[in-house]
Scaffold this motif. Structure first.
Motif, PDB file in Angstrom:
ATOM      1  N   ILE A   1      25.393  24.992   2.188  1.00 12.06           N
ATOM      2  CA  ILE A   1      26.110  26.240   2.404  1.00 12.06           C
ATOM      3  C   ILE A   1      25.392  27.413   1.754  1.00 12.06           C
ATOM      4  N   ASN A   2      24.685  27.174   0.639  1.00 11.51           N
ATOM      5  CA  ASN A   2      23.903  28.236   0.018  1.00 11.51           C
ATOM      6  C   ASN A   2      22.775  28.672   0.946  1.00 11.51           C
ATOM      7  N   GLY A   3      22.094  27.690   1.544  1.00 15.25           N
ATOM      8  CA  GLY A   3      21.029  28.031   2.474  1.00 15.25           C
ATOM      9  C   GLY A   3      21.536  28.729   3.715  1.00 15.25           C
ATOM     10  N   LEU A   4      22.726  28.356   4.171  1.00 13.66           N
ATOM     11  CA  LEU A   4      23.292  28.919   5.388  1.00 13.66           C
ATOM     12  C   LEU A   4      23.841  30.322   5.175  1.00 13.66           C
ATOM     13  N   ALA A   5      24.633  30.498   4.113  1.00 15.77           N
ATOM     14  CA  ALA A   5      25.362  31.760   3.931  1.00 15.77           C
ATOM     15  C   ALA A   5      24.851  32.614   2.784  1.00 15.77           C
ATOM     16  N   GLY A   6      24.078  32.021   1.864  1.00 17.16           N
ATOM     17  CA  GLY A   6      23.572  32.792   0.731  1.00 17.16           C
ATOM     18  C   GLY A   6      24.486  32.765  -0.474  1.00 17.16           C
TER      19      GLY A   6
ATOM     20  N   ALA B   1      36.534  35.244 -14.053  1.00 17.54           N
ATOM     21  CA  ALA B   1      37.021  34.063 -13.335  1.00 17.54           C
ATOM     22  C   ALA B   1      35.945  33.371 -12.502  1.00 17.54           C
ATOM     23  N   SER B   2      34.667  33.708 -12.708  1.00 17.91           N
ATOM     24  CA  SER B   2      33.565  33.109 -11.939  1.00 17.91           C
ATOM     25  C   SER B   2      33.731  33.327 -10.445  1.00 17.91           C
ATOM     26  N   LEU B   3      34.223  34.503 -10.058  1.00 21.01           N
ATOM     27  CA  LEU B   3      34.455  34.824  -8.646  1.00 21.01           C
ATOM     28  C   LEU B   3      33.665  36.066  -8.241  1.00 21.01           C
ATOM     29  N   SER B   4      32.428  36.143  -8.676  1.00 18.58           N
ATOM     30  CA  SER B   4      31.633  37.360  -8.475  1.00 18.58           C
ATOM     31  C   SER B   4      31.400  37.682  -7.006  1.00 18.58           C
ATOM     32  N   GLY B   5      31.305  36.674  -6.151  1.00 22.00           N
ATOM     33  CA  GLY B   5      30.939  36.928  -4.764  1.00 22.00           C
ATOM     34  C   GLY B   5      32.084  37.273  -3.842  1.00 22.00           C
ATOM     35  N   ALA B   6      33.329  37.157  -4.304  1.00 24.07           N
ATOM     36  CA  ALA B   6      34.471  37.298  -3.396  1.00 24.07           C
ATOM     37  C   ALA B   6      34.541  38.689  -2.757  1.00 24.07           C
ATOM     38  N   LEU B   7      34.579  39.745  -3.565  1.00 21.04           N
ATOM     39  CA  LEU B   7      34.718  41.089  -3.011  1.00 21.04           C
ATOM     40  C   LEU B   7      33.475  41.553  -2.264  1.00 21.04           C
ATOM     41  N   PRO B   8      32.247  41.360  -2.791  1.00 20.18           N
ATOM     42  CA  PRO B   8      31.074  41.739  -1.989  1.00 20.18           C
ATOM     43  C   PRO B   8      31.019  41.023  -0.643  1.00 20.18           C
ATOM     44  N   MET B   9      31.414  39.745  -0.614  1.00 24.03           N
ATOM     45  CA  MET B   9      31.418  39.004   0.641  1.00 24.03           C
ATOM     46  C   MET B   9      32.372  39.656   1.643  1.00 24.03           C
ATOM     47  N   MET B  10      33.583  40.004   1.211  1.00 26.36           N
ATOM     48  CA  MET B  10      34.551  40.620   2.109  1.00 26.36           C
ATOM     49  C   MET B  10      34.072  41.993   2.578  1.00 26.36           C
ATOM     50  N   TRP B  11      33.518  42.764   1.653  1.00 28.29           N
ATOM     51  CA  TRP B  11      33.075  44.115   1.981  1.00 28.29           C
ATOM     52  C   TRP B  11      31.907  44.088   2.969  1.00 28.29           C
ATOM     53  N   CYS B  12      30.934  43.218   2.725  1.00 28.55           N
ATOM     54  CA  CYS B  12      29.764  43.149   3.604  1.00 28.55           C
ATOM     55  C   CYS B  12      30.125  42.634   4.991  1.00 28.55           C
ATOM     56  N   ALA B  13      31.134  41.792   5.081  1.00 24.33           N
ATOM     57  CA  ALA B  13      31.543  41.268   6.388  1.00 24.33           C
ATOM     58  C   ALA B  13      32.129  42.358   7.286  1.00 24.33           C
ATOM     59  N   LEU B  14      32.563  43.459   6.694  1.00 24.83           N
ATOM     60  CA  LEU B  14      33.102  44.568   7.479  1.00 24.83           C
ATOM     61  C   LEU B  14      32.006  45.452   8.059  1.00 24.83           C
ATOM     62  N   ARG B  15      30.780  45.317   7.533  1.00 25.81           N
ATOM     63  CA  ARG B  15      29.692  46.193   7.954  1.00 25.81           C
ATOM     64  C   ARG B  15      28.882  45.526   9.063  1.00 25.81           C
ATOM     65  N   PRO B  16      28.556  46.235  10.122  1.00 28.71           N
ATOM     66  CA  PRO B  16      27.782  45.655  11.221  1.00 28.71           C
ATOM     67  C   PRO B  16      26.283  45.648  10.925  1.00 28.71           C
ATOM     68  N   TRP B  17      25.922  45.216   9.722  1.00 29.18           N
ATOM     69  CA  TRP B  17      24.515  45.134   9.357  1.00 29.18           C
ATOM     70  C   TRP B  17      23.894  43.884   9.982  1.00 29.18           C
TER      71      TRP B  17
ATOM     72  N   THR C   1      22.640  41.932   5.360  1.00 22.93           N
ATOM     73  CA  THR C   1      23.837  41.463   4.663  1.00 22.93           C
ATOM     74  C   THR C   1      23.465  40.472   3.569  1.00 22.93           C
ATOM     75  N   ARG C   2      22.612  39.528   3.909  1.00 25.40           N
ATOM     76  CA  ARG C   2      22.182  38.530   2.933  1.00 25.40           C
ATOM     77  C   ARG C   2      21.346  39.162   1.826  1.00 25.40           C
ATOM     78  N   ALA C   3      20.642  40.244   2.140  1.00 26.39           N
ATOM     79  CA  ALA C   3      19.822  40.934   1.146  1.00 26.39           C
ATOM     80  C   ALA C   3      20.668  41.613   0.080  1.00 26.39           C
ATOM     81  N   VAL C   4      21.969  41.750   0.329  1.00 27.16           N
ATOM     82  CA  VAL C   4      22.905  42.222  -0.703  1.00 27.16           C
ATOM     83  C   VAL C   4      23.548  41.037  -1.410  1.00 27.16           C
ATOM     84  N   LEU C   5      24.113  40.109  -0.636  1.00 24.07           N
ATOM     85  CA  LEU C   5      24.910  39.027  -1.220  1.00 24.07           C
ATOM     86  C   LEU C   5      24.075  38.076  -2.081  1.00 24.07           C
ATOM     87  N   GLN C   6      22.900  37.677  -1.580  1.00 23.01           N
ATOM     88  CA  GLN C   6      22.145  36.658  -2.306  1.00 23.01           C
ATOM     89  C   GLN C   6      21.583  37.167  -3.632  1.00 23.01           C
ATOM     90  N   PRO C   7      20.915  38.330  -3.688  1.00 23.80           N
ATOM     91  CA  PRO C   7      20.448  38.814  -4.994  1.00 23.80           C
ATOM     92  C   PRO C   7      21.597  39.063  -5.972  1.00 23.80           C
TER      93      PRO C   7
END
Length: 247
Positions: A19-24, A146-162, A167-173
């Motif tokens: 899943i890391n390789g697939l979604a970042g 709470a070790s939930l760093s990716g939750a909000l960036p993931m939701m926010w980036c999914a709204l953008r038609p990048w 998209t991965r260039a934001v989430l993965q780094p």
């Protein structure tokens, strides 16, 4: 180390790496369910953050050009996120981590469920630098608390038609940096015992190979399908987190 323990560690490493390789992101989501059967929570988290950070380096390489051409966008998320980590740690002194996780889980389920049912996804195109910084800061706070760093960036980036690479260039780094800092903090606390290092030595090669399979799938996904994947991941993440905290 028994055969059952080895099998569970390998299964968790494979699921998390894929899943890391697939979604970042998402290593912990899929790996902890296996690891917690054979490790105490702190040890399981210590293993997961190392796998997430090191496995994520492969994902960084495949979107290196998108990172290079969108440095300012990444900085708007990443720098506030790093600043938010110690704020989240401090917040633990007066916040209940379990209640916070349940609240975030509910939000993820509502968000993921709503957009999963929509035939058309939103196309939020205009630049929003201030909101990007606030999302990054909130992600860092949630990571420290709470070790939930990716939750909000993931939701926010999914709204953008990048495009998917942007998209991965934001989430993965973002996730690699936050998790690397978490691993450093755990190392400072002495979490990496000999047994923990043995688990990492067993799991890391499996996770890296599985991530390559996930990356191969990622390369074949259209941009729209990748956005759908992120939406689905929010729903799955929220459901798993909710069940884990309630049970």
């Amino acid at each position: 180390m028994s055969a059952e323990t080895i099998a569970l560690v390998i299964a968790g490493a494979a699921a998390g790496g894929l899943i890391n390789g697939l979604a970042g992101f998402g290593t912990a989501l899929f790996a902890l369910g296996f690891f917690l059967n054979v490790m105490p929570p702190v040890q399981a988290v210590a293993v997961v953050v190392v796998l997430s950070a090191l496995t994520g380096l492969q994902g960084l390489w495949i979107v290196r050009h998108a990172i290079g051409t969108n440095k300012r966008r990444l900085a708007r998320f990443l720098l506030p996120g790093v600043l938010g980590i110690p704020l989240g740690v401090l917040a633990l002194s007066f916040l209940d981590a379990r209640s916070l996780k349940l609240g975030v889980a509910g939000f993820l389920i509502l968000y993921g469920g709503y957009f999963s049912l929509r035939t058309r996804l939103p196309r939020f195109t205009r630049p929003t630098p201030v909101l990007d910084m606030l999302v990054g800061l909130a992600g860092g706070v949630l990571g420290g608390a709470a070790s939930l760093s990716g939750a909000l960036p993931m939701m926010w980036c999914a709204l953008r038609p990048w495009p998917k690479a942007e998209t991965r260039a934001v989430l993965q780094p973002f996730n690699v940096t936050v998790l690397a800092l978490t691993a450093a903090a755990l190392a400072f606390k002495g979490a990496y015992t000999r047994e923990t290092l043995l688990y990492i030595a067993l799991a890391l090669p499996v996770s890296i190979i599985a991530a390559q399979a996930g990356i191969a799938i990622f390369r074949r996904l259209p941009d729209a399908a990748f956005r759908r994947l992120l939406i689905a991941m929010t729903l799955i993440s929220g459901t798993v987190l909710m069940l884990r905290e309630m049970l």
